[in-house]
Design a protein around this motif. Structure first.
Motif, PDB file in Angstrom:
ATOM      1  N   VAL A  75    -112.487  49.520  30.871  1.00 24.73           N
ATOM      2  CA  VAL A  75    -111.391  49.133  29.984  1.00 24.73           C
ATOM      3  C   VAL A  75    -111.394  47.622  29.736  1.00 24.73           C
ATOM      4  CG1 VAL A  75    -108.862  48.999  29.813  1.00 24.73           C
ATOM      5  CG2 VAL A  75    -109.979  51.161  30.385  1.00 24.73           C
ATOM      6  N   ALA A  76    -111.711  46.827  30.743  1.00 23.60           N
ATOM      7  CA  ALA A  76    -111.799  45.379  30.529  1.00 23.60           C
ATOM      8  C   ALA A  76    -112.873  45.074  29.483  1.00 23.60           C
ATOM      9  CB  ALA A  76    -112.096  44.663  31.842  1.00 23.60           C
ATOM     10  N   THR A  77    -114.000  45.733  29.584  1.00 27.61           N
ATOM     11  CA  THR A  77    -115.081  45.519  28.613  1.00 27.61           C
ATOM     12  C   THR A  77    -114.668  45.985  27.225  1.00 27.61           C
ATOM     13  OG1 THR A  77    -116.762  45.740  30.335  1.00 27.61           O
ATOM     14  CG2 THR A  77    -117.496  46.055  28.061  1.00 27.61           C
ATOM     15  N   LEU A  78    -114.055  47.170  27.142  1.00 31.01           N
ATOM     16  CA  LEU A  78    -113.627  47.675  25.838  1.00 31.01           C
ATOM     17  C   LEU A  78    -112.571  46.776  25.211  1.00 31.01           C
ATOM     18  CD1 LEU A  78    -113.489  51.519  26.524  1.00 31.01           C
ATOM     19  CD2 LEU A  78    -115.346  50.179  25.514  1.00 31.01           C
ATOM     20  N   ASN A  79    -111.630  46.289  26.027  1.00 27.38           N
ATOM     21  CA  ASN A  79    -110.626  45.341  25.516  1.00 27.38           C
ATOM     22  C   ASN A  79    -111.310  44.083  24.989  1.00 27.38           C
ATOM     23  OD1 ASN A  79    -107.757  45.870  27.783  1.00 27.38           O
ATOM     24  ND2 ASN A  79    -108.702  47.236  26.311  1.00 27.38           N
ATOM     25  N   ASP A  80    -112.333  43.601  25.696  1.00 32.86           N
ATOM     26  CA  ASP A  80    -113.090  42.430  25.234  1.00 32.86           C
ATOM     27  C   ASP A  80    -113.754  42.698  23.885  1.00 32.86           C
ATOM     28  OD1 ASP A  80    -112.395  41.050  27.535  1.00 32.86           O
ATOM     29  OD2 ASP A  80    -114.360  41.288  28.496  1.00 32.86           O
ATOM     30  N   MET A  81    -114.143  43.945  23.651  1.00 27.85           N
ATOM     31  CA  MET A  81    -114.763  44.327  22.382  1.00 27.85           C
ATOM     32  C   MET A  81    -113.734  44.453  21.262  1.00 27.85           C
ATOM     33  SD  MET A  81    -117.393  47.285  23.773  1.00 27.85           S
ATOM     34  CE  MET A  81    -118.002  47.756  22.147  1.00 27.85           C
ATOM     35  N   GLY A  82    -112.444  44.463  21.625  1.00 28.32           N
ATOM     36  CA  GLY A  82    -111.387  44.628  20.630  1.00 28.32           C
ATOM     37  C   GLY A  82    -110.882  46.055  20.543  1.00 28.32           C
ATOM     38  N   PHE A  83    -111.266  46.894  21.498  1.00 21.42           N
ATOM     39  CA  PHE A  83    -110.810  48.285  21.531  1.00 21.42           C
ATOM     40  C   PHE A  83    -109.681  48.391  22.543  1.00 21.42           C
ATOM     41  CE2 PHE A  83    -110.818  52.671  22.974  1.00 21.42           C
ATOM     42  CZ  PHE A  83    -110.940  53.372  21.788  1.00 21.42           C
ATOM     43  N   PRO A  84    -108.435  48.626  22.088  1.00 23.06           N
ATOM     44  CA  PRO A  84    -107.309  48.704  23.017  1.00 23.06           C
ATOM     45  C   PRO A  84    -107.364  49.990  23.836  1.00 23.06           C
ATOM     46  CG  PRO A  84    -106.573  49.114  20.777  1.00 23.06           C
ATOM     47  CD  PRO A  84    -108.032  48.787  20.702  1.00 23.06           C
ATOM     48  N   ALA A  85    -107.241  49.848  25.136  1.00 25.18           N
ATOM     49  CA  ALA A  85    -107.263  51.001  26.037  1.00 25.18           C
ATOM     50  C   ALA A  85    -106.563  50.628  27.335  1.00 25.18           C
ATOM     51  CB  ALA A  85    -108.698  51.437  26.309  1.00 25.18           C
ATOM     52  N   ALA A  86    -106.205  51.650  28.083  1.00 25.52           N
ATOM     53  CA  ALA A  86    -105.593  51.489  29.405  1.00 25.52           C
ATOM     54  C   ALA A  86    -106.400  52.338  30.374  1.00 25.52           C
ATOM     55  CB  ALA A  86    -104.141  51.959  29.368  1.00 25.52           C
ATOM     56  N   HIS A  87    -106.038  52.255  31.670  1.00 26.61           N
ATOM     57  CA  HIS A  87    -106.730  53.113  32.626  1.00 26.61           C
ATOM     58  C   HIS A  87    -105.763  53.650  33.662  1.00 26.61           C
ATOM     59  CE1 HIS A  87    -107.791  51.179  36.686  1.00 26.61           C
ATOM     60  NE2 HIS A  87    -106.925  50.370  36.150  1.00 26.61           N
ATOM     61  N   LEU A  88    -106.155  54.792  34.242  1.00 26.79           N
ATOM     62  CA  LEU A  88    -105.396  55.426  35.305  1.00 26.79           C
ATOM     63  C   LEU A  88    -105.663  54.642  36.583  1.00 26.79           C
ATOM     64  CD1 LEU A  88    -103.625  57.797  36.219  1.00 26.79           C
ATOM     65  CD2 LEU A  88    -105.721  59.151  36.451  1.00 26.79           C
ATOM     66  N   LYS A  89    -104.651  53.945  37.044  1.00 30.97           N
ATOM     67  CA  LYS A  89    -104.801  52.969  38.128  1.00 30.97           C
ATOM     68  C   LYS A  89    -105.505  53.506  39.363  1.00 30.97           C
ATOM     69  CE  LYS A  89    -102.134  49.754  40.937  1.00 30.97           C
ATOM     70  NZ  LYS A  89    -100.797  49.241  41.239  1.00 30.97           N
ATOM     71  N   GLU A  90    -105.106  54.671  39.847  1.00 30.19           N
ATOM     72  CA  GLU A  90    -105.690  55.196  41.079  1.00 30.19           C
ATOM     73  C   GLU A  90    -106.741  56.262  40.820  1.00 30.19           C
ATOM     74  OE1 GLU A  90    -101.875  56.196  42.873  1.00 30.19           O
ATOM     75  OE2 GLU A  90    -102.273  54.638  44.368  1.00 30.19           O
ATOM     76  N   GLY A  91    -107.046  56.526  39.572  1.00 34.90           N
ATOM     77  CA  GLY A  91    -108.080  57.477  39.233  1.00 34.90           C
ATOM     78  C   GLY A  91    -107.719  58.921  39.506  1.00 34.90           C
ATOM     79  N   PHE A  92    -108.710  59.768  39.334  1.00 34.80           N
ATOM     80  CA  PHE A  92    -108.532  61.204  39.494  1.00 34.80           C
ATOM     81  C   PHE A  92    -108.222  61.577  40.940  1.00 34.80           C
ATOM     82  CE2 PHE A  92    -110.154  65.593  39.849  1.00 34.80           C
ATOM     83  CZ  PHE A  92    -109.471  66.178  38.804  1.00 34.80           C
ATOM     84  N   GLY A  93    -108.564  60.717  41.875  1.00 35.98           N
ATOM     85  CA  GLY A  93    -108.349  60.995  43.293  1.00 35.98           C
ATOM     86  C   GLY A  93    -106.907  61.298  43.657  1.00 35.98           C
ATOM     87  N   THR A  94    -105.954  60.761  42.918  1.00 36.30           N
ATOM     88  CA  THR A  94    -104.543  61.032  43.214  1.00 36.30           C
ATOM     89  C   THR A  94    -103.909  62.011  42.235  1.00 36.30           C
ATOM     90  OG1 THR A  94    -103.746  59.180  41.882  1.00 36.30           O
ATOM     91  CG2 THR A  94    -104.223  58.738  44.219  1.00 36.30           C
ATOM     92  N   TRP A  95    -104.631  62.362  41.194  1.00 34.74           N
ATOM     93  CA  TRP A  95    -104.085  63.199  40.130  1.00 34.74           C
ATOM     94  C   TRP A  95    -103.515  64.513  40.652  1.00 34.74           C
ATOM     95  CZ3 TRP A  95    -102.854  62.618  35.131  1.00 34.74           C
ATOM     96  CH2 TRP A  95    -102.661  63.759  34.362  1.00 34.74           C
ATOM     97  N   GLU A  96    -104.344  65.315  41.302  1.00 30.77           N
ATOM     98  CA  GLU A  96    -103.899  66.623  41.785  1.00 30.77           C
ATOM     99  C   GLU A  96    -102.881  66.485  42.919  1.00 30.77           C
ATOM    100  OE1 GLU A  96    -105.906  70.966  42.430  1.00 30.77           O
ATOM    101  OE2 GLU A  96    -107.034  69.235  43.151  1.00 30.77           O
ATOM    102  N   LYS A  97    -103.065  65.487  43.776  1.00 28.13           N
ATOM    103  CA  LYS A  97    -102.137  65.268  44.892  1.00 28.13           C
ATOM    104  C   LYS A  97    -100.725  64.982  44.404  1.00 28.13           C
ATOM    105  CE  LYS A  97    -105.722  63.342  47.838  1.00 28.13           C
ATOM    106  NZ  LYS A  97    -106.319  62.100  48.314  1.00 28.13           N
ATOM    107  N   GLN A  98    -100.624  64.379  43.221  1.00 27.17           N
ATOM    108  CA  GLN A  98     -99.312  64.027  42.687  1.00 27.17           C
ATOM    109  C   GLN A  98     -98.807  65.031  41.648  1.00 27.17           C
ATOM    110  OE1 GLN A  98     -98.579  59.893  41.851  1.00 27.17           O
ATOM    111  NE2 GLN A  98    -100.050  59.232  43.406  1.00 27.17           N
TER     112      GLN A  98
END
Length: 136
Positions: free
Chosen positions: A100-123
């Motif tokens: 996402v940092a690289t894509l933002n540098d390219m001018g592509f707005p994006a965000a990311h899931l802070k803790e990744g998929f590892g916490t997705w199912e647990k939560q």
């Protein structure tokens, strides 16, 4: 011989996280099904097969992200031309932070899931498993 790096990957991730939008898992779960949000899975196909994936997520291998979002690239994917909120994720949030940092540098707005998929199912996030033999 031990190689000393100028910058560690942990330092790179920390620097990326300081300048990108991070989305907490419960907030991402609430976004699921929103037609204005595209969740992009950067994990390797084997990770998706082994651990499952977020329903409706778009798979974009980490090594292709920059090429798939660039409209001038021969590898461009139309999904990235849409006027949507893009939320990228990996397993733990490291690859997605760097992406996402690289894509933002390219001018592509994006965000990311802070803790990744590892916490997705647990939560409480739903997970889809591919139609493969999971006993192998």
């Amino acid at each position: 011989m031990t190689r000393t790096l100028k910058t560690s990957v942990a330092e790179m991730v920390e620097a990326a996280r300081a300048r990108i939008e991070e989305i907490e898992t419960p907030d991402a779960i609430e976004m699921l099904g929103d037609p204005e949000v595209v969740i992009v899975d950067l994990r390797d196909i084997r990770e998706r097969e082994r651990m499952g994936y977020i329903p409706g997520s778009f798979h974009c291998p980490r090594g292709m992200a920059e090429f798939w979002v660039d409209p001038d690239s021969p590898y461009f994917k139309d999904i990235f031309a849409k006027d949507k909120k893009f939320v990228f994720h990996c397993a733990s949030g490291w690859r997605s932070a760097l992406t996402v940092a690289t894509l933002n540098d390219m001018g592509f707005p994006a965000a990311h899931l802070k803790e990744g998929f590892g916490t997705w199912e647990k939560q409480g996030g739903p997970v889809v498993y591919p139609e493969t033999d999971r006993t192998k």
